[in-house]
Design a protein around this motif. Structure first.
Motif, PDB file in Angstrom:
ATOM      1  N   LEU A   7       0.793  -1.232   0.000  1.00 54.62           N
ATOM      2  CA  LEU A   7       0.000   0.000   0.000  1.00 54.62           C
ATOM      3  C   LEU A   7       0.826   1.284   0.000  1.00 54.62           C
ATOM      4  CD1 LEU A   7      -2.895  -0.897   2.483  1.00 54.62           C
ATOM      5  CD2 LEU A   7      -2.922  -0.914  -0.022  1.00 54.62           C
ATOM      6  N   LEU A   8       1.957   1.287   0.714  1.00 55.24           N
ATOM      7  CA  LEU A   8       2.674   2.540   0.917  1.00 55.24           C
ATOM      8  C   LEU A   8       3.232   3.102  -0.382  1.00 55.24           C
ATOM      9  CD1 LEU A   8       3.737   4.702   2.797  1.00 55.24           C
ATOM     10  CD2 LEU A   8       5.733   3.262   3.237  1.00 55.24           C
ATOM     11  N   VAL A   9       4.045   2.326  -1.081  1.00 54.01           N
ATOM     12  CA  VAL A   9       4.678   2.817  -2.306  1.00 54.01           C
ATOM     13  C   VAL A   9       3.644   3.167  -3.381  1.00 54.01           C
ATOM     14  CG1 VAL A   9       6.221   2.202  -4.208  1.00 54.01           C
ATOM     15  CG2 VAL A   9       6.868   1.684  -1.846  1.00 54.01           C
ATOM     16  N   PRO A  10       2.626   2.318  -3.643  1.00 53.17           N
ATOM     17  CA  PRO A  10       1.617   2.715  -4.628  1.00 53.17           C
ATOM     18  C   PRO A  10       0.892   4.013  -4.264  1.00 53.17           C
ATOM     19  CG  PRO A  10       1.473   0.371  -4.211  1.00 53.17           C
ATOM     20  CD  PRO A  10       2.430   0.919  -3.204  1.00 53.17           C
ATOM     21  N   THR A  11       0.628   4.225  -2.972  1.00 55.31           N
ATOM     22  CA  THR A  11      -0.030   5.472  -2.565  1.00 55.31           C
ATOM     23  C   THR A  11       0.842   6.676  -2.873  1.00 55.31           C
ATOM     24  OG1 THR A  11      -1.230   4.327  -0.804  1.00 55.31           O
ATOM     25  CG2 THR A  11      -1.032   6.714  -0.614  1.00 55.31           C
ATOM     26  N   LEU A  12       2.127   6.564  -2.570  1.00 57.70           N
ATOM     27  CA  LEU A  12       3.055   7.659  -2.862  1.00 57.70           C
ATOM     28  C   LEU A  12       3.173   7.891  -4.367  1.00 57.70           C
ATOM     29  CD1 LEU A  12       5.776   6.760  -0.227  1.00 57.70           C
ATOM     30  CD2 LEU A  12       4.234   8.719  -0.150  1.00 57.70           C
ATOM     31  N   ILE A  13       3.187   6.808  -5.136  1.00 50.99           N
ATOM     32  CA  ILE A  13       3.228   6.936  -6.593  1.00 50.99           C
ATOM     33  C   ILE A  13       2.005   7.682  -7.103  1.00 50.99           C
ATOM     34  CG2 ILE A  13       2.971   5.596  -8.732  1.00 50.99           C
ATOM     35  CD1 ILE A  13       4.966   3.601  -7.590  1.00 50.99           C
ATOM     36  N   ALA A  14       0.834   7.373  -6.542  1.00 54.01           N
ATOM     37  CA  ALA A  14      -0.394   8.058  -6.958  1.00 54.01           C
ATOM     38  C   ALA A  14      -0.307   9.554  -6.666  1.00 54.01           C
ATOM     39  CB  ALA A  14      -1.596   7.448  -6.242  1.00 54.01           C
ATOM     40  N   LEU A  15       0.192   9.916  -5.490  1.00 51.40           N
ATOM     41  CA  LEU A  15       0.286  11.329  -5.121  1.00 51.40           C
ATOM     42  C   LEU A  15       1.267  12.068  -6.017  1.00 51.40           C
ATOM     43  CD1 LEU A  15       0.281  10.985  -1.227  1.00 51.40           C
ATOM     44  CD2 LEU A  15      -1.596  11.780  -2.683  1.00 51.40           C
ATOM     45  N   ARG A  22      -0.346  18.151 -12.376  1.00 50.10           N
ATOM     46  CA  ARG A  22      -0.651  19.546 -12.032  1.00 50.10           C
ATOM     47  C   ARG A  22       0.497  20.485 -12.363  1.00 50.10           C
ATOM     48  NH1 ARG A  22      -1.135  24.020 -11.541  1.00 50.10           N
ATOM     49  NH2 ARG A  22      -2.297  25.301 -10.043  1.00 50.10           N
ATOM     50  N   TRP A  23       1.741  20.064 -12.057  1.00 49.57           N
ATOM     51  CA  TRP A  23       2.879  20.985 -12.169  1.00 49.57           C
ATOM     52  C   TRP A  23       3.924  20.554 -13.186  1.00 49.57           C
ATOM     53  CZ3 TRP A  23       1.374  20.007  -6.827  1.00 49.57           C
ATOM     54  CH2 TRP A  23       0.642  21.061  -6.288  1.00 49.57           C
ATOM     55  N   GLY A  24       3.752  19.398 -13.829  1.00 45.15           N
ATOM     56  CA  GLY A  24       4.671  19.007 -14.886  1.00 45.15           C
ATOM     57  C   GLY A  24       5.705  17.979 -14.447  1.00 45.15           C
ATOM     58  N   PRO A  25       6.447  17.406 -15.423  1.00 49.21           N
ATOM     59  CA  PRO A  25       7.355  16.301 -15.138  1.00 49.21           C
ATOM     60  C   PRO A  25       8.559  16.685 -14.286  1.00 49.21           C
ATOM     61  CG  PRO A  25       7.511  16.973 -17.442  1.00 49.21           C
ATOM     62  CD  PRO A  25       6.333  17.686 -16.871  1.00 49.21           C
ATOM     63  N   ALA A  26       9.032  17.937 -14.369  1.00 46.01           N
ATOM     64  CA  ALA A  26      10.201  18.320 -13.575  1.00 46.01           C
ATOM     65  C   ALA A  26       9.892  18.251 -12.084  1.00 46.01           C
ATOM     66  CB  ALA A  26      10.669  19.718 -13.958  1.00 46.01           C
ATOM     67  N   VAL A  27       8.711  18.729 -11.683  1.00 48.19           N
ATOM     68  CA  VAL A  27       8.319  18.681 -10.269  1.00 48.19           C
ATOM     69  C   VAL A  27       8.080  17.240  -9.839  1.00 48.19           C
ATOM     70  CG1 VAL A  27       6.524  19.332  -8.623  1.00 48.19           C
ATOM     71  CG2 VAL A  27       7.415  21.025 -10.220  1.00 48.19           C
ATOM     72  N   ALA A  28       7.471  16.449 -10.711  1.00 51.14           N
ATOM     73  CA  ALA A  28       7.278  15.030 -10.387  1.00 51.14           C
ATOM     74  C   ALA A  28       8.624  14.340 -10.170  1.00 51.14           C
ATOM     75  CB  ALA A  28       6.501  14.338 -11.502  1.00 51.14           C
ATOM     76  N   GLY A  29       9.616  14.690 -10.987  1.00 51.54           N
ATOM     77  CA  GLY A  29      10.947  14.123 -10.813  1.00 51.54           C
ATOM     78  C   GLY A  29      11.565  14.535  -9.492  1.00 51.54           C
ATOM     79  N   TRP A  30      11.418  15.804  -9.134  1.00 55.25           N
ATOM     80  CA  TRP A  30      11.948  16.295  -7.852  1.00 55.25           C
ATOM     81  C   TRP A  30      11.332  15.531  -6.686  1.00 55.25           C
ATOM     82  CZ3 TRP A  30       8.832  19.507  -4.472  1.00 55.25           C
ATOM     83  CH2 TRP A  30       9.515  19.977  -3.347  1.00 55.25           C
ATOM     84  N   LEU A  31      10.037  15.318  -6.722  1.00 52.28           N
ATOM     85  CA  LEU A  31       9.376  14.563  -5.660  1.00 52.28           C
ATOM     86  C   LEU A  31       9.813  13.099  -5.663  1.00 52.28           C
ATOM     87  CD1 LEU A  31       5.763  16.037  -5.993  1.00 52.28           C
ATOM     88  CD2 LEU A  31       7.325  16.359  -4.059  1.00 52.28           C
ATOM     89  N   SER A  32      10.039  12.545  -6.842  1.00 55.24           N
ATOM     90  CA  SER A  32      10.417  11.130  -6.949  1.00 55.24           C
ATOM     91  C   SER A  32      11.801  10.868  -6.385  1.00 55.24           C
ATOM     92  CB  SER A  32      10.381  10.685  -8.412  1.00 55.24           C
ATOM     93  OG  SER A  32       9.088  10.841  -8.956  1.00 55.24           O
TER      94      SER A  32
END
Length: 249
Positions: A7-15, A22-32
């Motif tokens: 559950l944990l990793v899939p939930t984080l992936i969803a967020l 919402r903010w584009g791939p660069a922000v998604a990469g930063w969060l990842s």
């Protein structure tokens, strides 16, 4: 424990997926780049194998950041001319070669930190250039988010089960297996094209400073303070570093 892994990793992936929309791939990469996979995996390994094992694995994870980056760099250069499945092969080759080299040379904790920070400073120059702004090629499929979450769950369980059999050094390396880079790189490639995949994967570099902080503090704090306090201190330090890098993302 299995439920947590599922559950944990899939939930984080969803967020992070929703943040990327919402903010584009660069922000998604930063969060990842934040230790959303390695952190829980190291904790699970520590609960099952003990604090000393977790501290040694965290030190290996610190170096493993460079192997994770090698996946992203290999995938990004492949994305300039190949479809996603061949890019995946390029990335896995980079991860395997870098991981083998890093594990072949024993390093003290502070040496590992210096090598990792030097790698993070050089890494942005190792990626191919991409467009400064990327538009999606198509609207995401309704099945994309469930597919990302399922892939993350399968990979996180497989990595954890493998790590427990390999000792602390390779457990640490496998905890940094590029689950997020693989899942987000492939789906960003399909949704945003090669430029979007490169933007996301290169954006992960900034998030890896928090990742490195987390691994360092786990290695330092857990042997004396125990798992609970050690991981809380590491999480707090990583969050501070992640917040400091927000403007650059």
């Amino acid at each position: 424990m299995l439920l947590l892994k599922l559950l944990l990793v899939p939930t984080l992936i969803a967020l992070i997926t929703l943040a990327g929309r919402r903010w584009g791939p660069a922000v998604a990469g930063w969060l990842s780049g934040f230790p959303v996979v390695a952190g829980p995996l190291l904790l699970m390994v520590g609960l099952e194998q003990g604090p000393a094992f977790a501290a040694q694995a965290a030190q290996a994870s610190l170096l493993g950041i460079l192997a994770n980056l090698s996946f992203s760099i290999g995938y990004s250069w492949g994305a300039r001319r190949f479809p996603w499945y061949l890019c995946l092969g390029c990335g896995m080759l980079g991860f395997g070669v870098a991981g083998a080299l890093l594990m072949a040379v024993p390093m003290a904790l502070w040496t590992a930190l210096a090598v990792t920070v030097a790698g993070l400073l050089v890494a942005p120059r190792a990626f191919p250039r991409s467009a400064p702004f990327v538009l999606p090629l198509a609207q995401p499929s309704p099945l994309e988010l469930p597919a990302r979450m399922a892939a993350g769950a399968v990979l996180s369980v497989a990595v954890t089960m493998s790590a427990q059999r390999l000792g602390p050094a390779f457990s640490g390396l496998f905890s940094v297996f590029p689950v997020m880079a693989l899942v987000f790189g492939v789906f960003s490639h399909l949704t945003w094209g090669a430029a979007g995949a490169i933007r996301l994967l290169s954006g992960m570099v900034r998030g890896f400073y928090a990742f490195a902080t987390f691994c360092l503090l786990v290695a330092l704090a857990v042997p004396g303070a125990g798992l609970a306090l050690g991981f809380l201190a590491a999480l707090g330090g990583a969050l501070l570093v992640q917040a400091a890098s927000f403007k650059r993302a």
